[in-house]
Design a protein around this motif. Structure first.
Motif, PDB file in Angstrom:
ATOM      1  N   LEU A   7       0.834  -1.203   0.000  1.00  0.00           N
ATOM      2  CA  LEU A   7       0.000   0.000   0.000  1.00  0.00           C
ATOM      3  C   LEU A   7       0.872   1.258   0.000  1.00  0.00           C
ATOM      4  CD1 LEU A   7      -2.750   1.356   0.083  1.00  0.00           C
ATOM      5  CD2 LEU A   7      -2.738   1.090   2.563  1.00  0.00           C
ATOM      6  N   SER A   8       1.938   1.235   0.765  1.00  0.00           N
ATOM      7  CA  SER A   8       2.860   2.373   0.791  1.00  0.00           C
ATOM      8  C   SER A   8       3.486   2.603  -0.581  1.00  0.00           C
ATOM      9  CB  SER A   8       3.962   2.142   1.825  1.00  0.00           C
ATOM     10  OG  SER A   8       3.415   2.080   3.120  1.00  0.00           O
ATOM     11  N   LEU A   9       3.855   1.521  -1.257  1.00  0.00           N
ATOM     12  CA  LEU A   9       4.427   1.647  -2.595  1.00  0.00           C
ATOM     13  C   LEU A   9       3.424   2.218  -3.587  1.00  0.00           C
ATOM     14  CD1 LEU A   9       6.543  -1.624  -2.875  1.00  0.00           C
ATOM     15  CD2 LEU A   9       7.380   0.728  -2.763  1.00  0.00           C
ATOM     16  N   VAL A  10       2.173   1.804  -3.477  1.00  0.00           N
ATOM     17  CA  VAL A  10       1.125   2.351  -4.348  1.00  0.00           C
ATOM     18  C   VAL A  10       0.994   3.852  -4.126  1.00  0.00           C
ATOM     19  CG1 VAL A  10      -1.365   2.378  -4.772  1.00  0.00           C
ATOM     20  CG2 VAL A  10      -0.163   0.204  -4.623  1.00  0.00           C
ATOM     21  N   LEU A  11       1.030   4.284  -2.883  1.00  0.00           N
ATOM     22  CA  LEU A  11       0.929   5.710  -2.585  1.00  0.00           C
ATOM     23  C   LEU A  11       2.124   6.486  -3.129  1.00  0.00           C
ATOM     24  CD1 LEU A  11      -0.444   5.584   1.065  1.00  0.00           C
ATOM     25  CD2 LEU A  11      -1.674   6.268  -0.991  1.00  0.00           C
ATOM     26  N   VAL A  12       3.318   5.944  -2.980  1.00  0.00           N
ATOM     27  CA  VAL A  12       4.512   6.613  -3.498  1.00  0.00           C
ATOM     28  C   VAL A  12       4.436   6.711  -5.019  1.00  0.00           C
ATOM     29  CG1 VAL A  12       7.015   6.408  -3.803  1.00  0.00           C
ATOM     30  CG2 VAL A  12       5.989   5.994  -1.561  1.00  0.00           C
ATOM     31  N   ILE A  13       4.087   5.622  -5.686  1.00  0.00           N
ATOM     32  CA  ILE A  13       4.004   5.619  -7.146  1.00  0.00           C
ATOM     33  C   ILE A  13       2.926   6.581  -7.633  1.00  0.00           C
ATOM     34  CG2 ILE A  13       3.394   4.196  -9.150  1.00  0.00           C
ATOM     35  CD1 ILE A  13       4.800   1.854  -7.625  1.00  0.00           C
ATOM     36  N   ALA A  14       1.773   6.574  -6.992  1.00  0.00           N
ATOM     37  CA  ALA A  14       0.686   7.482  -7.388  1.00  0.00           C
ATOM     38  C   ALA A  14       1.101   8.944  -7.202  1.00  0.00           C
ATOM     39  CB  ALA A  14      -0.570   7.183  -6.579  1.00  0.00           C
ATOM     40  N   GLY A  15       1.765   9.230  -6.104  1.00  0.00           N
ATOM     41  CA  GLY A  15       2.223  10.592  -5.853  1.00  0.00           C
ATOM     42  C   GLY A  15       3.260  11.039  -6.865  1.00  0.00           C
ATOM     43  N   LEU A  16       4.228  10.185  -7.150  1.00  0.00           N
ATOM     44  CA  LEU A  16       5.263  10.528  -8.120  1.00  0.00           C
ATOM     45  C   LEU A  16       4.691  10.680  -9.526  1.00  0.00           C
ATOM     46  CD1 LEU A  16       8.231   8.284  -6.913  1.00  0.00           C
ATOM     47  CD2 LEU A  16       7.938  10.757  -6.627  1.00  0.00           C
ATOM     48  N   TRP A  17       3.747   9.828  -9.872  1.00  0.00           N
ATOM     49  CA  TRP A  17       3.108   9.929 -11.189  1.00  0.00           C
ATOM     50  C   TRP A  17       2.434  11.295 -11.348  1.00  0.00           C
ATOM     51  CZ3 TRP A  17       3.041   7.938 -15.846  1.00  0.00           C
ATOM     52  CH2 TRP A  17       1.988   8.246 -16.691  1.00  0.00           C
ATOM     53  N   SER A  18       1.680  11.693 -10.365  1.00  0.00           N
ATOM     54  CA  SER A  18       0.992  12.984 -10.448  1.00  0.00           C
ATOM     55  C   SER A  18       1.979  14.147 -10.477  1.00  0.00           C
ATOM     56  CB  SER A  18       0.034  13.152  -9.265  1.00  0.00           C
ATOM     57  OG  SER A  18      -1.044  12.267  -9.396  1.00  0.00           O
ATOM     58  N   ILE A  19       3.051  14.029  -9.721  1.00  0.00           N
ATOM     59  CA  ILE A  19       4.061  15.090  -9.703  1.00  0.00           C
ATOM     60  C   ILE A  19       4.728  15.207 -11.079  1.00  0.00           C
ATOM     61  CG2 ILE A  19       6.314  15.737  -8.735  1.00  0.00           C
ATOM     62  CD1 ILE A  19       5.273  14.508  -6.059  1.00  0.00           C
ATOM     63  N   MET A  20       4.831  14.110 -11.809  1.00  0.00           N
ATOM     64  CA  MET A  20       5.429  14.148 -13.136  1.00  0.00           C
ATOM     65  C   MET A  20       4.443  14.627 -14.206  1.00  0.00           C
ATOM     66  SD  MET A  20       7.825  10.679 -13.123  1.00  0.00           S
ATOM     67  CE  MET A  20       6.675   9.912 -14.184  1.00  0.00           C
ATOM     68  N   VAL A  21       3.171  14.273 -14.084  1.00  0.00           N
ATOM     69  CA  VAL A  21       2.198  14.540 -15.138  1.00  0.00           C
ATOM     70  C   VAL A  21       1.669  15.977 -15.113  1.00  0.00           C
ATOM     71  CG1 VAL A  21      -0.112  13.932 -15.953  1.00  0.00           C
ATOM     72  CG2 VAL A  21       1.520  12.142 -15.383  1.00  0.00           C
ATOM     73  N   TRP A  22       1.357  16.513 -13.955  1.00  0.00           N
ATOM     74  CA  TRP A  22       0.720  17.834 -13.880  1.00  0.00           C
ATOM     75  C   TRP A  22       1.578  18.972 -14.423  1.00  0.00           C
ATOM     76  CZ3 TRP A  22      -4.180  18.576 -13.908  1.00  0.00           C
ATOM     77  CH2 TRP A  22      -5.023  17.626 -13.351  1.00  0.00           C
ATOM     78  N   PHE A  25       1.027  19.228 -18.114  1.00  0.00           N
ATOM     79  CA  PHE A  25      -0.256  19.866 -18.403  1.00  0.00           C
ATOM     80  C   PHE A  25      -0.164  21.381 -18.212  1.00  0.00           C
ATOM     81  CE2 PHE A  25      -4.615  21.091 -17.025  1.00  0.00           C
ATOM     82  CZ  PHE A  25      -5.269  20.817 -18.217  1.00  0.00           C
ATOM     83  N   LEU A  26       0.563  21.809 -17.191  1.00  0.00           N
ATOM     84  CA  LEU A  26       0.747  23.236 -16.939  1.00  0.00           C
ATOM     85  C   LEU A  26       1.419  23.919 -18.132  1.00  0.00           C
ATOM     86  CD1 LEU A  26       0.715  25.760 -15.166  1.00  0.00           C
ATOM     87  CD2 LEU A  26       2.840  24.945 -14.127  1.00  0.00           C
ATOM     88  N   LYS A  27       2.443  23.285 -18.685  1.00  0.00           N
ATOM     89  CA  LYS A  27       3.115  23.860 -19.855  1.00  0.00           C
ATOM     90  C   LYS A  27       2.134  24.043 -21.007  1.00  0.00           C
ATOM     91  CE  LYS A  27       7.672  21.997 -18.860  1.00  0.00           C
ATOM     92  NZ  LYS A  27       8.716  21.058 -19.284  1.00  0.00           N
ATOM     93  N   ARG A  28       1.252  23.066 -21.202  1.00  0.00           N
ATOM     94  CA  ARG A  28       0.266  23.162 -22.283  1.00  0.00           C
ATOM     95  C   ARG A  28      -0.735  24.283 -22.017  1.00  0.00           C
ATOM     96  NH1 ARG A  28      -1.048  16.815 -23.506  1.00  0.00           N
ATOM     97  NH2 ARG A  28       1.006  16.323 -24.349  1.00  0.00           N
ATOM     98  N   VAL A  29      -1.144  24.427 -20.783  1.00  0.00           N
ATOM     99  CA  VAL A  29      -2.091  25.494 -20.436  1.00  0.00           C
ATOM    100  C   VAL A  29      -1.454  26.855 -20.680  1.00  0.00           C
ATOM    101  CG1 VAL A  29      -3.291  26.601 -18.497  1.00  0.00           C
ATOM    102  CG2 VAL A  29      -3.441  24.139 -18.798  1.00  0.00           C
ATOM    103  N   LEU A  30      -0.209  27.024 -20.277  1.00  0.00           N
ATOM    104  CA  LEU A  30       0.457  28.319 -20.438  1.00  0.00           C
ATOM    105  C   LEU A  30       0.641  28.693 -21.906  1.00  0.00           C
ATOM    106  CD1 LEU A  30       3.117  28.083 -17.595  1.00  0.00           C
ATOM    107  CD2 LEU A  30       0.966  29.357 -17.589  1.00  0.00           C
ATOM    108  N   LYS A  31       0.785  27.704 -22.782  1.00  0.00           N
ATOM    109  CA  LYS A  31       0.943  27.975 -24.208  1.00  0.00           C
ATOM    110  C   LYS A  31      -0.395  28.154 -24.935  1.00  0.00           C
ATOM    111  CE  LYS A  31       5.277  25.457 -24.701  1.00  0.00           C
ATOM    112  NZ  LYS A  31       5.932  24.290 -25.307  1.00  0.00           N
ATOM    113  N   ASP A  32      -1.481  27.759 -24.291  1.00  0.00           N
ATOM    114  CA  ASP A  32      -2.804  27.823 -24.928  1.00  0.00           C
ATOM    115  C   ASP A  32      -3.210  29.278 -25.174  1.00  0.00           C
ATOM    116  OD1 ASP A  32      -5.709  27.767 -25.314  1.00  0.00           O
ATOM    117  OD2 ASP A  32      -5.542  25.681 -24.688  1.00  0.00           O
ATOM    118  N   PRO A  33      -3.753  29.585 -26.350  1.00  0.00           N
ATOM    119  CA  PRO A  33      -4.175  30.960 -26.634  1.00  0.00           C
ATOM    120  C   PRO A  33      -5.290  31.458 -25.701  1.00  0.00           C
ATOM    121  CG  PRO A  33      -4.385  29.560 -28.598  1.00  0.00           C
ATOM    122  CD  PRO A  33      -3.897  28.711 -27.484  1.00  0.00           C
TER     123      PRO A  33
END
Length: 73
Positions: A7-22, A25-33
């Protein structure tokens, strides 16, 4: 409360995934007209997405920290 290792590993992986993905998305939002109006000022589109992204990253950090603390003991 004690977390199991899987369970701890799932939480670490989920947290790291979100930290990498968001940030991607932010870069795409900032470039959006839609992010800026004709004068270059931020729009509601940009503000809303910035709030959503910052909240998601904070939750991701908390998730990863809880997972790491579960692994450590």
């Amino acid at each position: 409360m004690e977390l199991s290792t899987p369970l701890s590993l799932v939480l670490v992986i989920a947290g790291l995934w979100s930290i990498m993905v968001w940030p991607i998305f932010l870069k795409r939002v900032l470039k959006d007209p839609q992010a800026r109006d004709a004068n270059g000022a931020p729009t509601r589109f940009m503000t809303t997405n910035l709030m959503m992204i910052s909240t998601a990253i904070i939750c991701a950090l908390a998730t990863a920290v809880i997972g790491v603390r579960g692994l450590i003991g």
